[in-house]
Design an enzyme around this catalytic site. Structure first.
Site, PDB file in Angstrom:
ATOM      1  N   LYS A  89    -108.954   4.824 -24.081  1.00 41.37           N
ATOM      2  CA  LYS A  89    -108.824   5.946 -24.772  1.00 41.37           C
ATOM      3  C   LYS A  89    -107.796   6.811 -23.631  1.00 41.37           C
ATOM      4  O   LYS A  89    -106.889   7.506 -24.173  1.00 41.37           O
ATOM      5  CB  LYS A  89    -110.129   6.185 -24.484  1.00 41.37           C
ATOM      6  CG  LYS A  89    -110.745   5.912 -24.606  1.00 41.37           C
ATOM      7  CD  LYS A  89    -112.381   5.443 -25.061  1.00 41.37           C
ATOM      8  CE  LYS A  89    -113.175   5.581 -23.046  1.00 41.37           C
ATOM      9  NZ  LYS A  89    -114.280   4.620 -23.318  1.00 41.37           N
TER      10      LYS A  89
ATOM     11  N   VAL B 125    -110.557   3.352 -30.138  1.00 42.47           N
ATOM     12  CA  VAL B 125    -111.570   4.549 -30.893  1.00 42.47           C
ATOM     13  C   VAL B 125    -112.606   3.643 -31.199  1.00 42.47           C
ATOM     14  O   VAL B 125    -112.123   1.977 -31.889  1.00 42.47           O
ATOM     15  CB  VAL B 125    -110.641   4.791 -31.815  1.00 42.47           C
ATOM     16  CG1 VAL B 125    -111.912   6.047 -32.338  1.00 42.47           C
ATOM     17  CG2 VAL B 125    -109.640   5.563 -30.622  1.00 42.47           C
TER      18      VAL B 125
ATOM     19  N   GLY C  21    -125.361   0.693 -20.623  1.00 40.47           N
ATOM     20  CA  GLY C  21    -123.701   0.451 -20.162  1.00 40.47           C
ATOM     21  C   GLY C  21    -123.357   1.574 -21.898  1.00 40.47           C
ATOM     22  O   GLY C  21    -121.974   0.893 -21.639  1.00 40.47           O
TER      23      GLY C  21
ATOM     24  N   LYS D  67    -110.380  10.166 -28.214  1.00 46.58           N
ATOM     25  CA  LYS D  67    -109.981   9.317 -29.234  1.00 46.58           C
ATOM     26  C   LYS D  67    -109.896  10.120 -30.256  1.00 46.58           C
ATOM     27  O   LYS D  67    -109.143   9.332 -31.120  1.00 46.58           O
ATOM     28  CB  LYS D  67    -111.877   9.294 -29.826  1.00 46.58           C
ATOM     29  CG  LYS D  67    -112.137   7.878 -28.573  1.00 46.58           C
ATOM     30  CD  LYS D  67    -113.264   7.672 -28.402  1.00 46.58           C
ATOM     31  CE  LYS D  67    -113.880   6.670 -27.557  1.00 46.58           C
ATOM     32  NZ  LYS D  67    -115.232   6.208 -27.634  1.00 46.58           N
TER      33      LYS D  67
HETATM   34  N1  HSE Z   1    -118.850   6.543 -23.141  1.00 44.35           N
HETATM   35  C1  HSE Z   1    -118.172   5.541 -24.241  1.00 44.35           C
HETATM   36  C2  HSE Z   1    -119.150   6.334 -25.607  1.00 44.35           C
HETATM   37  C3  HSE Z   1    -117.872   4.701 -24.400  1.00 44.35           C
HETATM   38  O1  HSE Z   1    -120.773   6.324 -25.318  1.00 44.35           O
HETATM   39  O2  HSE Z   1    -118.968   6.403 -26.917  1.00 44.35           O
HETATM   40  C4  HSE Z   1    -116.967   4.019 -25.680  1.00 44.35           C
HETATM   41  O3  HSE Z   1    -115.670   4.561 -25.760  1.00 44.35           O
END
Ligand code: HSE
Length: 412
Positions: free
Chosen positions: A100, A127, A182, A200
């Protein structure tokens, strides 16, 4: 045989390989030709990895291989990824990405390079993780004027807020849990301070309104200053606190875009979107309101969108899928958020907070005081009427001579 390259073997890269390999047979049927991942490029070693034979360290191996039609760039960041993406597109290789940051800062340029070289730059995974939103905006909803887009666009912060609201877990422990699962970026500041959600909403706004919205032109605040007290006041008044990115037209060719925590009424579907789930509400002048919901982060949900884009590129080899927006260096394209109207939740601290009620009521007119169990004497919380934000700030500056403004959160 259609050959694919992957750059970056982290969470999303390994998920992409796993999903592609698992479903290779059905993917080949959908494409109409046999498909395979030929290379995975990463500087690290992965001894014993089932796909060790595909690992390469030199990006040029992928760039110079005539067989490679599509490359998934899942490295992240806007330095190496930018350079690699440009080079690949200039060679006529389609690129798909979950990056993004790169799309939000160089989208217009990369889309135009892809077009010029008869290939595609697709970024469904950038997104909403696994939620289809880029294609619906670009295709299914293309007949509408988009009146607004607003949504929960960051899984990590939504996970943290859900843990704070539902389990009274403190901020740090919830963040640690999101990192272990993760969901979080390498540097969680990008999640927590709203930069990830900002990128986003910039991508969605660029696509919906046809002009690049640069993240640095969008006011962005995160969730690190939200306290359990705010969560409790909000809950008592019938709201949930969510990090919301929003964009809408602001008249005369301008847009209004902002990312900030908001009190979302429990009657709004966004209020019940919990954990790592994201939801994006789009209003079109024909379709009315539509809501896109699903897992906004994580290995396989994000890989699902990356693999979908790989398939689309393979199916449309040497054919440009129409998607673009103009570049825009007009600094006033995004209007000053202080000129927009909002209601605001405010929590103040003063020795005898209730004594300030007459002054506060006089300032704001019709406002609502809210309570929480065991509210201390030195604390008061209220929700202002809908007003231009600059006028709310003027009142709060005057009020701050007699109290501390402890929290300020906009309503959706
Ligand atoms: N770090 C981002 C989130 C990952 O937590 O939404 C997905 O774009």
């Amino acid at each position: 045989m259609s050959k694919v390259g992957i750059i970056g073997y982290g969470v999303v890269g390994s998920g992409t390989v796993e999903l592609f390999e698992k479903n290779k047979e059905s993917i080949s049927k959908k494409v109409g030709r046999d498909c395979d991942i030929k290379y995975i490029c990463d500087l690290r070693d992965f001894p014993g990895d089932p796909f060790e034979d595909k690992l390469v360290k030199d990006f040029n191996v992928i760039l110079n291989d005539e067989e490679i039609e599509v490359v998934a760039e899942v490295v992240g960041g806007a330095t190496f990824a930018y350079e690699y993406t440009k080079k690949l597109l200039e060679r006529g290789k389609s690129v798909v990405t979950s990056n993004k940051e790169l799309v939000a800062t160089h989208g217009a340029e990369l889309l135009s390079i892809a077009r010029a070289h008869n290939c595609n730059y697709l970024f469904e995974a950038s997104v909403g993780g696994g939620i289809p939103i880029i294609r619906p905006l670009n295709k299914c909803l293309a007949g509408n004027e988009i009146e607004q887009i607003s949504g929960i666009l960051n899984g990590t912060t939504n996970f943290i807020l859900s843990k704070m609201i539902k389990d009274q877990m403190d901020f740090e422990s919830a963040l640690k849990m999101a990192q272990e699962l993760g969901y979080a970026e390498k540097d969680p500041t990008a999640d927590v301070e709203g930069h990830d959600a900002c990128r986003k909403i910039c991508i969605l706004g660029s696509l919906a309104y046809g002009k690049q919205i640069y993240p640095e032109t969008v006011h962005c605040s995160g969730i690190s200053r939200i306290t359990l007290d705010d969560v409790e006041y909000a809950e008592n008044a019938g709201y949930a606190i969510k990090l919301i990115g929003s964009v809408k037209p602001a008249g005369e060719g301008h847009v209004s875009a902002i990312v900030c925590p908001r009190l979302v009424s429990k009657s709004n579907l966004l209020a019940s979107v919990d954990d790592v789930y994201n939801a994006i509400s789009v209003t079109g002048d024909g379709v009315g309101d539509v809501l896109f919901y699903g897992q906004g982060a994580g290995k396989l949900p994000t890989a699902s969108a990356v693999v979908g884009d790989i398939i689309d590129c393979l199916k449309h080899h040497n054919r440009v899928l129409a998607m673009s927006w103009e570049d825009s260096h007009d600094k006033s394209y995004v209007v000053d958020y202080k000129t927009q109207e909002t209601s605001m939740y405010v929590r103040i601290k003063a020795e005898d907070a209730d004594a300030l009620k007459p002054a506060i009521s006089e300032m704001f007119g019709k406002l609502m005081y809210i309570e929480r169990a065991g509210r201390p004497e030195n604390e008061l919380a209220f929700i202002t009427p809908n007003m231009v934000e600059a006028d709310i700030d003027t009142n709060l500056t005057i009020l701050s001579h007699s109290c501390e403004i402890a929290s300020k959160i906009r309503l959706l």
